[in-house]
Design an enzyme around this catalytic site. Sequence first.
Site, mmCIF file in Angstrom:
data_model
loop_
_atom_site.group_PDB
_atom_site.id
_atom_site.type_symbol
_atom_site.label_atom_id
_atom_site.label_comp_id
_atom_site.label_asym_id
_atom_site.label_seq_id
_atom_site.Cartn_x
_atom_site.Cartn_y
_atom_site.Cartn_z
ATOM 1 N N ASP A 145 0.865 -1.180 0.000
ATOM 2 C CA ASP A 145 0.000 0.000 0.000
ATOM 3 C C ASP A 145 0.899 1.226 0.000
ATOM 4 O OD1 ASP A 145 -2.304 1.810 0.571
ATOM 5 O OD2 ASP A 145 -3.324 -0.084 0.931
ATOM 6 N N HIS A 190 -3.238 3.142 -4.443
ATOM 7 C CA HIS A 190 -2.578 2.663 -3.211
ATOM 8 C C HIS A 190 -1.150 2.182 -3.497
ATOM 9 C CE1 HIS A 190 -5.998 2.821 -0.374
ATOM 10 N NE2 HIS A 190 -6.732 2.632 -1.444
ATOM 11 N N GLU A 218 -10.129 2.499 -5.020
ATOM 12 C CA GLU A 218 -9.834 3.901 -4.720
ATOM 13 C C GLU A 218 -8.701 4.480 -5.560
ATOM 14 O OE1 GLU A 218 -11.174 4.278 -0.125
ATOM 15 O OE2 GLU A 218 -9.284 3.239 -0.403
HETATM 16 C C1 ACM Z 1 -10.926 -0.646 0.731
HETATM 17 O O1 ACM Z 1 -11.405 -0.595 1.865
HETATM 18 N N1 ACM Z 1 -10.363 0.432 0.186
HETATM 19 C C2 ACM Z 1 -10.994 -1.861 -0.050
#
Ligand code: ACM
Length: 628
Positions: free
Chosen positions: A200, A274, A341
Amino acid sequence: MASIYHAILSLITIVLFSLPAWATDGDPIHLIPEPVHMEAQSGTFVLDDQVNLATDSNDPALRKSLNWFTETVKSVTGVTIGRTGSKEIHINLNKTADSQLGNEGYRLAVAPGSISLTANTAAGAFYGMQTILQLLPPALTAGTGDWQIPAVNITDYPRFGWRGLMLDVSRHFFTKDEVKRFIDEMVRYKYNTFHWHLTDDNGWRIEIKALPELTQKGAYRVKRTGRWGTFQPALANEEATDGGFYTQEDIKEIIQYASDRYITILPEIDVPGHSLSLISTYPELSSTQKPYSVNAGWRNQPQDDNVLDPSNEAVYQKLDIIFGEIAELFPNPYIHIGGDEAYKTYWAMNPNCQELMKREGLKNVEELQSYFIKRLVKILHSKGKKLIGWDEILEGGLAPEATVMSWRGMSGGIEAAKMNHHVVMTPWDYVYLDLYQGDPLVEPDTYGMCRLIDSYQYEPVPEGVDEALILGGQGNVWSESIPTFRHLEYMIWPRAIALSEVYWSPKAKKNWEDFFQRLEWEFKRLDAQDINYAKSAYDVIFNPTNIRGQGVSVTLATEAPGLDIYYTFDHTIPDLHARKYDGSNLTFPVGASQLNAITYRDGKPIGRQINISKEELVKRGNAQPHVY
Ligand code: ACM
């Protein structure tokens, strides 16, 4: 005479009241997850050094599990079960499969002189062993007798084949031994999938041999301590000393450790968003190509470009190397590619992305993300793997054969299932175990709300969806606000105990009061084994309503059944002599600005005292439902 009488009476009283609570509980069977079918019998099997553990199977996996069982019994009870003795525990595999049990079920018969456990597979036998361990009392205090297992007949098998917990090791790194402990704790509740969120913005945690700089640089960040999201960015020339990663040898060791416990590992490499730890190592892979340091928990302002550039072939070359090594390491047929995201503004500003979209006839950046995911499907297929991703992979068109992990509620899962795709359900408001589980006034800082009762009452198969397409579900633990293993345990347990029952037990058996009573027995076991857990379900819940022109009124509730609530408005400590809550709407007396409340059971305090201001209640009354 009277004094002898009193002495005897007080002796009886001491003996009665010094027995552990569970010794006086009439029903000694408290299993979680609740088995499919169970019939209590009379008598008990005493587990002592006269027990012979026997099998007629040469199955190597079963033999390994028998050793695991012997060692676990020894560490939990101190009792050595051996290969000789007057009483037997037989654990055998069926020569002809018992169709009711499937791949993970078992039959268990406990009688005073013997225990018989049978299953079709070593995995089924292993789950039966968990049940035997749960039939033991949580602990023995000196002089309270034997390790007795109540006689019972059980037939048991899971509702879902995918019963997972996800752990984020990027936001905070957990060591190899901590990961093993996490796996050990999963085993107790018959989980079978460990979803490992390995990368991440805050750290790259897996060695990629062909890209050593990825862990030399991407696994470390500057050290910050405190409230995540409030930290100072890295100073010029500040050394990145905080973090860590797993070598491929570590990974293999953990895969074997998990596999010995019938847990498969789902690795996640989260792309295209991410990806700051990847981009901080290779800045050329983002649209802006700006240099970044690995984020140590500061807020992105303005939005960091943590997203891979889908128009750059170098991105696919790197991902081919990364997923190649991941595919070699992990036996799981699935690899999780994230997909959540992804901030697409920089794609919209990137001329190469515009050109790619024109060339490929992509109408918007969502279709561009879909293009990227389809390229990953091809890469994974070339390595013999299937793709699973967060529900954003639906946007712009779902890649054929992709499996969806639905997190922004159930709707993504429903949409995917309607298109005949497999789904793993992980809606945040029921299964995100990093959220608040009790009142934020007394819980460690985090966000959102997911109470124990929410997790327990969650149903993973929505109306109108074919249950066969729902592979199962998970509890997910993001670790922004979880810097230690001790706190990780606090956040996971007991909500993941509730979820284990959601994923294993028949839907028709769901019963909150019954579950809670079994859970309290399990709390004693966790205490005895020094596993941390939250007792937030014993606290008061405040349910405010704002009535225009009339101020706020509030009702009080608890998750745990059968508690009394005492409260005050005069800033004093509420105890048994304060007002007892009677279920009515409470309003603040003139001049009062604070409500103090606490729960009691059987005349003793059991929850935490919570003091809440009138302003806070008004604020919550104005908020969206389900926020607190
Ligand atoms: C997430 O909670 N962004 C998968």
